[in-house]
Design an enzyme around this catalytic site. Structure first.
Site, PDB file in Angstrom:
ATOM      1  N   LYS A   6      -2.258   7.393   1.031  1.00  0.00           N
ATOM      2  CA  LYS A   6      -2.010   7.638   2.448  1.00  0.00           C
ATOM      3  C   LYS A   6      -0.910   8.696   2.577  1.00  0.00           C
ATOM      4  CE  LYS A   6      -2.044   4.661   6.463  1.00  0.00           C
ATOM      5  NZ  LYS A   6      -3.323   5.044   7.005  1.00  0.00           N
TER       6      LYS A   6
ATOM      7  N   ARG B 157       0.841  -1.212   0.000  1.00  0.00           N
ATOM      8  CA  ARG B 157       0.000   0.000   0.000  1.00  0.00           C
ATOM      9  C   ARG B 157       0.871   1.257   0.000  1.00  0.00           C
ATOM     10  NH1 ARG B 157      -4.342   0.811   4.753  1.00  0.00           N
ATOM     11  NH2 ARG B 157      -2.457   1.069   5.979  1.00  0.00           N
TER      12      ARG B 157
ATOM     13  N   GLU C 211     -15.125   6.470   6.866  1.00  0.00           N
ATOM     14  CA  GLU C 211     -14.120   5.931   7.796  1.00  0.00           C
ATOM     15  C   GLU C 211     -13.951   6.884   8.964  1.00  0.00           C
ATOM     16  OE1 GLU C 211     -10.213   5.816   5.972  1.00  0.00           O
ATOM     17  OE2 GLU C 211     -10.298   7.927   5.433  1.00  0.00           O
TER      18      GLU C 211
END
Ligand SMILES: Cc1ncc(COP(=O)(O)O)c(C=O)c1O
Length: 243
Positions: free
Chosen positions: A187, A93, A220
């Site tokens: 991210k 990721r 989220e």
């Protein structure tokens, strides 16, 4: 001038000027040596090219574009009983994030992985987490990374005696606007919306806040995913739940 009658006492502050690193180091050591528990037992910096164990030296250059432009991505891995949990999935990721942020890592994936494992071993820490960053790197104060000769890789071990929370917690829905999908799925280090969402929860006496999108779907939390268990004990993930 008598301090009590001075209308602007702050203007007379004398700021020390340190011309050598030795003086700065002394000050940093003073801060870290004053009984403060060492929560960060190891750091890696590609700028130094080494693992650092002295917390006073765990620093990042101010002209690093991750510091002043937010041009950096990160990822984490939990550290339990000396094992890094799901490191490979997190590294995958991490590299997807860096590709989206157009940061070319300074080392191949296997080297990044080896560095993180050696950093964790050097820390002697068995419980906590690691966090690591890829940054456009130090260079200048412009927007474009053209003036940054090389991307930087940083990592840190964070000791933490966490335990799983089994009690219910109070959560609120957030009024802080959520990030658009492109930035929520990459991210990156721009966590101001997340910080404000947590502060909003704290101000309301809650543990966390949860983002709900424009169509009413639960998205989220500021640093957690949200999932549900139905009566038949099947996990229902985010996209299928409408609030
Ligand atoms: C915004 C956000 N959502 C979700 C998560 C959960 O991520 P993970 O998939 O690593 O558990 C995090 C963790 O840092 C996060 O910052």
């Amino acid at each position: 001038m008598d301090g009590s009658s001075d209308p602007n006492p702050g203007a007379h502050v004398q700021v020390p000027v340190y011309s050598t690193g030795v003086e700065v180091l002394e000050k940093l050591k003073e801060q870290w040596g004053s009984g403060r528990k060492q929560a960060y037992p190891a750091m890696y910096s590609s700028v130094i090219g080494a693992i650092i164990l002295d917390p006073a030296m765990m620093v990042i250059p101010i002209d690093d574009h991750m510091v002043h432009r937010g041009h950096g991505v990160f990822d984490t891995a939990m550290l339990m009983d000396g094992y890094l949990y799901e490191l490979d999935a997190h590294l995958d990721r991490f590299l997807r994030s860096s590709s989206k942020a157009k940061i070319t890592p300074p080392f191949p994936r296997e080297t990044l992985r080896t560095i993180l494992i050696q950093m964790t071993a050097a820390s002697k820490c068995k419980k906590g987490s690691i966090r690591y960053w890829l940054s456009a790197g130090p260079g200048d104060f412009l927007l474009s990374p053209k003036g940054c000769p090389k991307a930087a890789f940083y990592g840190v071990v964070i000791g933490n005696d966490y335990s799983q929370c089994k009690e219910g917690v109070k959560v609120v829905t957030s009024n802080t606007p959520m990030k658009p999908p492109m930035f929520a799925t990459m991210k990156n280090v721009n966590y101001l919306p997340n910080v404000l969402a947590v502060m909003e929860a704290e101000e309301k006496g809650a543990f966390a806040s949860i983002w709900v999108d424009e169509q009413g779907y639960i998205a989220e939390g500021p640093n957690v995913n949200v999932a549900f268990i139905s009566k038949s004990r099947i996990w229902c993930f985010l996209h299928s739940i409408k609030s």
